[in-house]
Design a protein around this motif. Structure first.
Motif, short mmCIF file in Angstrom:
data_model
loop_
_atom_site.label_atom_id
_atom_site.label_comp_id
_atom_site.label_asym_id
_atom_site.label_seq_id
_atom_site.Cartn_x
_atom_site.Cartn_y
_atom_site.Cartn_z
N GLY A 1 24.82 75.30 48.04
CA GLY A 1 24.93 74.42 46.73
C GLY A 1 23.48 74.45 46.25
N GLY A 2 23.51 73.94 44.88
CA GLY A 2 21.96 73.59 44.15
C GLY A 2 22.15 74.18 42.71
N LEU A 3 21.10 74.62 42.22
CA LEU A 3 21.00 74.91 40.97
C LEU A 3 20.87 76.44 40.96
CD1 LEU A 3 20.41 74.05 37.93
CD2 LEU A 3 18.06 74.06 38.35
N VAL A 4 21.54 76.99 39.85
CA VAL A 4 21.46 78.33 39.64
C VAL A 4 21.79 78.79 38.10
CG1 VAL A 4 24.23 78.72 40.03
CG2 VAL A 4 22.70 80.87 40.45
N GLN A 5 21.43 80.05 37.61
CA GLN A 5 21.37 80.23 36.31
C GLN A 5 22.87 80.58 36.09
OE1 GLN A 5 18.31 82.81 35.31
NE2 GLN A 5 16.99 80.95 34.92
N PRO A 6 23.28 80.64 34.84
CA PRO A 6 24.61 81.50 34.56
C PRO A 6 24.36 82.73 34.92
CG PRO A 6 23.91 79.79 32.61
CD PRO A 6 22.80 79.93 33.82
N GLY A 7 25.55 83.25 35.53
CA GLY A 7 25.56 84.68 35.74
C GLY A 7 25.35 84.82 37.44
N GLY A 8 24.57 83.76 37.99
CA GLY A 8 24.24 83.91 39.47
C GLY A 8 25.10 83.72 40.28
N SER A 9 24.61 83.59 41.58
CA SER A 9 25.55 83.57 42.67
C SER A 9 25.10 82.55 43.87
CB SER A 9 25.80 84.75 43.53
OG SER A 9 26.15 85.88 42.86
N LEU A 10 26.09 81.96 44.41
CA LEU A 10 25.68 80.85 45.69
C LEU A 10 26.77 81.18 46.51
CD1 LEU A 10 24.92 77.67 43.58
CD2 LEU A 10 23.44 78.71 45.26
N ARG A 11 26.44 80.67 47.85
CA ARG A 11 27.29 80.69 48.88
C ARG A 11 27.33 79.07 49.51
NH1 ARG A 11 27.82 83.78 54.89
NH2 ARG A 11 26.27 82.30 55.61
N LEU A 12 28.58 78.76 49.71
CA LEU A 12 28.84 77.27 50.39
C LEU A 12 29.25 77.75 51.95
CD1 LEU A 12 30.42 75.23 47.79
CD2 LEU A 12 27.90 75.70 48.15
N ARG B 1 44.17 65.77 57.64
CA ARG B 1 43.18 66.49 56.62
C ARG B 1 41.85 65.81 56.63
NH1 ARG B 1 44.73 67.30 50.27
NH2 ARG B 1 44.56 64.87 50.43
N TYR B 2 40.73 66.51 56.79
CA TYR B 2 39.43 66.09 56.85
C TYR B 2 38.67 66.46 55.81
CZ TYR B 2 40.17 64.42 61.59
OH TYR B 2 40.89 63.79 62.61
N TRP B 3 37.59 65.89 55.24
CA TRP B 3 36.79 66.29 54.00
C TRP B 3 35.22 66.58 54.31
CZ3 TRP B 3 38.75 67.53 49.48
CH2 TRP B 3 40.36 67.14 49.27
N GLY B 4 34.47 67.37 53.79
CA GLY B 4 33.16 67.43 53.90
C GLY B 4 32.50 66.24 53.08
N GLN B 5 31.20 66.15 53.17
CA GLN B 5 30.61 65.06 52.43
C GLN B 5 30.38 65.59 50.89
OE1 GLN B 5 29.05 67.52 54.35
NE2 GLN B 5 27.02 67.93 53.53
N GLY B 6 30.57 66.62 50.37
CA GLY B 6 30.64 67.32 49.02
C GLY B 6 29.05 67.68 48.84
N THR B 7 28.80 68.77 48.21
CA THR B 7 27.60 69.46 47.60
C THR B 7 27.45 69.72 46.06
OG1 THR B 7 25.84 71.13 48.27
CG2 THR B 7 28.27 71.82 48.22
N GLN B 8 26.61 69.51 45.76
CA GLN B 8 26.35 69.69 44.09
C GLN B 8 25.98 71.12 43.90
OE1 GLN B 8 26.76 67.32 41.55
NE2 GLN B 8 26.73 69.16 40.05
N VAL B 9 26.81 71.57 42.78
CA VAL B 9 26.69 72.96 42.30
C VAL B 9 26.24 72.73 40.83
CG1 VAL B 9 27.41 75.22 41.90
CG2 VAL B 9 27.85 74.28 44.11
N THR B 10 25.24 73.19 40.25
CA THR B 10 24.82 73.13 38.89
C THR B 10 24.37 74.26 38.45
OG1 THR B 10 23.93 70.71 39.14
CG2 THR B 10 23.34 71.85 37.38
N VAL B 11 25.03 74.80 37.35
CA VAL B 11 25.06 76.16 36.86
C VAL B 11 24.27 75.70 35.22
CG1 VAL B 11 25.92 78.24 36.00
CG2 VAL B 11 26.96 77.09 38.09
N SER B 12 23.14 76.20 35.10
CA SER B 12 22.62 75.97 34.04
C SER B 12 21.17 76.72 33.62
CB SER B 12 21.90 74.40 33.99
OG SER B 12 21.03 74.03 32.74
N ALA B 13 20.87 77.18 32.54
CA ALA B 13 19.82 77.83 32.15
C ALA B 13 18.70 76.98 32.15
CB ALA B 13 19.80 78.71 30.82
#
Length: 115
Positions: A9-20, A103-115
């Motif tokens: 997770g984290g901040l990435v620019q439009p068109g970018g990639s992330l792996r969770l 069913r179990y859940w993770g804590q959640g992670t923020q993904v922000t796509v912004s220039a």
């Protein structure tokens, strides 16, 4: 006690990639489905990807062709690779897993796509 821990997770620019990544730990006898949901501000939670124990994977129409989810059954892990990210992909992403029939859940992670 079963626990799901996410990373990535984290901040990435439009068109970018992330792996969770999401790791399940604890007393685990069986894992049926694993996958990912997301929830953007003011919107309902949305199923992003579901990976069945046999390997079949289902995706939300909004991410087909851009996101790929996979499992490593030996490590009790599930991954979400997100390519060609768009601002509308911005959300809190949470992994889930059906472990020992619950069913179990993770804590959640923020993904922000912004220039």
């Amino acid at each position: 006690q079963v626990q799901l821990v996410e990373s990535g997770g984290g901040l990435v620019q439009p068109g970018g990639s992330l792996r969770l990544s999401c790791a399940a730990s604890g007393t685990i006898f069986s894992i049926y489905a694993m996958g990912w949901y997301r929830q953007a501000p003011g919107k309902q939670r949305e199923l992003v990807a579901a990976v069945m124990s046999g390997g079949n994977t289902n995706y939300a129409d909004s991410v087909k062709g851009r996101f790929t989810s996979s499992r490593d059954n030996a490590k009790n892990m599930v991954y979400l690779v997100m390519n060609s990210l768009k601002p509308e992909d911005t959300a809190v992403y949470s992994c889930y897993a059906y472990i020992n029939g619950t069913r179990y859940w993770g804590q959640g992670t923020q993904v922000t796509v912004s220039a």
